[in-house]
Design an enzyme around this catalytic site. Structure first.
Site, PDB file in Angstrom:
ATOM      1  N   GLY A 197      10.001 -12.384 -44.638  1.00 53.34           N
ATOM      2  CA  GLY A 197       8.994 -11.682 -43.851  1.00 53.34           C
ATOM      3  C   GLY A 197       9.205 -11.917 -42.377  1.00 53.34           C
ATOM      4  O   GLY A 197      10.243 -12.425 -41.960  1.00 53.34           O
ATOM      5  N   ASN A 198       8.235 -11.523 -41.572  1.00 56.44           N
ATOM      6  CA  ASN A 198       8.320 -11.777 -40.137  1.00 56.44           C
ATOM      7  C   ASN A 198       6.919 -12.051 -39.599  1.00 56.44           C
ATOM      8  O   ASN A 198       5.940 -11.990 -40.348  1.00 56.44           O
ATOM      9  CB  ASN A 198       8.998 -10.604 -39.422  1.00 56.44           C
ATOM     10  CG  ASN A 198       8.184  -9.333 -39.558  1.00 56.44           C
ATOM     11  OD1 ASN A 198       7.077  -9.230 -39.044  1.00 56.44           O
ATOM     12  ND2 ASN A 198       8.724  -8.357 -40.284  1.00 56.44           N
ATOM     13  N   ARG A 199       6.825 -12.354 -38.325  1.00 53.52           N
ATOM     14  CA  ARG A 199       5.579 -12.904 -37.786  1.00 53.52           C
ATOM     15  C   ARG A 199       4.611 -11.861 -37.238  1.00 53.52           C
ATOM     16  O   ARG A 199       3.682 -12.210 -36.514  1.00 53.52           O
ATOM     17  CB  ARG A 199       5.911 -13.951 -36.719  1.00 53.52           C
ATOM     18  CG  ARG A 199       6.574 -15.176 -37.326  1.00 53.52           C
ATOM     19  CD  ARG A 199       6.967 -16.180 -36.280  1.00 53.52           C
ATOM     20  NE  ARG A 199       5.856 -16.556 -35.421  1.00 53.52           N
ATOM     21  CZ  ARG A 199       5.965 -17.323 -34.359  1.00 53.52           C
ATOM     22  NH1 ARG A 199       7.136 -17.784 -34.006  1.00 53.52           N
ATOM     23  NH2 ARG A 199       4.900 -17.612 -33.638  1.00 53.52           N
ATOM     24  N   ALA A 209       6.572  -4.075 -37.719  1.00 57.56           N
ATOM     25  CA  ALA A 209       7.795  -4.882 -37.614  1.00 57.56           C
ATOM     26  C   ALA A 209       8.523  -4.747 -38.952  1.00 57.56           C
ATOM     27  O   ALA A 209       8.302  -5.532 -39.871  1.00 57.56           O
ATOM     28  CB  ALA A 209       7.441  -6.331 -37.309  1.00 57.56           C
TER      29      ALA A 209
END
Ligand code: CTP
Ligand code: CA
Length: 218
Positions: A28-30, A94
């Site tokens: 995943g990402n932030r 994102a």
């Protein structure tokens, strides 16, 4: 100023995507999704018909917004393409750039003596570029660019490569701004030039960005 968006159909994507490795793990990402949700909320409050394609986030659906929840980049791609046509697409998500080539049906186990795990990832489809190249291209296609360096140069290259109308560049890692923060600062770039918005609360920035969107759609 509160430029009119009444009756306009806006498609917004927000949040991260999660790419599953196995039933227990993902990449995943932030992204918190806050910027995209703020844009959807303000646009709906100004009378737009808003469809919000949301990755996995912990945020309430803004009033008057039609929300479609997705998990992966592939699901987000399908949901966005299916939600066309619209007057403007704002790609604030994102999206993962790479996804596991072959997610494991069972939990990946450590092998005896194994010290290294190599993951094979394949590129995802570029949702923003595909929307901009689509036969149903919205009149306005707006991207975001997360950069840690050479922000304006890299963002302008994305504007041109993806054939966007506008790109909002975000300096990642700037104090008090960005991912989990309620504040942000954007550099809004188009073919003619660049304009700095903020630092300001994301709701206020959303309003300023939507002023530009409404003006372009008028
Ligand atoms: N984007 C997208 N689909 C992808 C990757 C990115 O729609 N598979 C969109 C994002 O939603 C954003 C814009 O493209 O609006 C720019 O994303 P960013 O990550 O900054 O740029 P990339 O083109 O992915 O390039 P890189 O990550 O290598 O800088
Ligand atoms: Ca990327």
């Amino acid at each position: 100023m509160s430029a009119g968006l009444a009756g306009r159909r806006l498609l917004v994507s927000a949040g991260p995507t999660y790419e599953d490795l196995d039933p227990a793990r993902f990449l995943g990402n932030r992204s918190s999704g806050k910027m995209g949700f703020a844009i959807a909320a303000v646009a709906a409050a100004r009378g737009a018909q808003v469809v919000l394609v949301a990755g996995p986030v912990h945020l309430a659906t803004p009033a008057g917004v039609q929300r479609i929840d997705v998990r992966s980049a592939a699901q987000m791609h399908a949901a966005v393409m299916q939600a066309l046509p619209c007057d403007a697409y704002i790609g604030a998500a994102a999206v993962a750039d790479f996804t596991p080539r072959a997610p494991s049906a069972q939990k990946i186990k450590k092998q005896p003596g194994q010290d290294v795990l190599v993951l094979e990832l394949v590129k995802t489809r570029d949702i923003l570029a595909e929307v901009a190249a689509s036969a149903q291209r919205p009149r306005l296609v707006v991207g975001f660019a997360a950069e840690t360096e050479r922000v304006a140069d890299y963002a302008r290259a994305k504007l041109e490569r993806k054939r966007l109308d506008l790109i909002c560049a975000n300096q990642v890692g700037q104090a008090g701004c960005g991912f989990e923060s309620d504040d942000n600062a954007l550099l809004v770039i188009d073919a003619a030039g660049a304009r700095a918005l903020g630092p300001a609360p994301k709701a206020e920035l959303a309003g300023q960005l939507l002023d530009i969107v409404a003006e372009r759609l008028a």
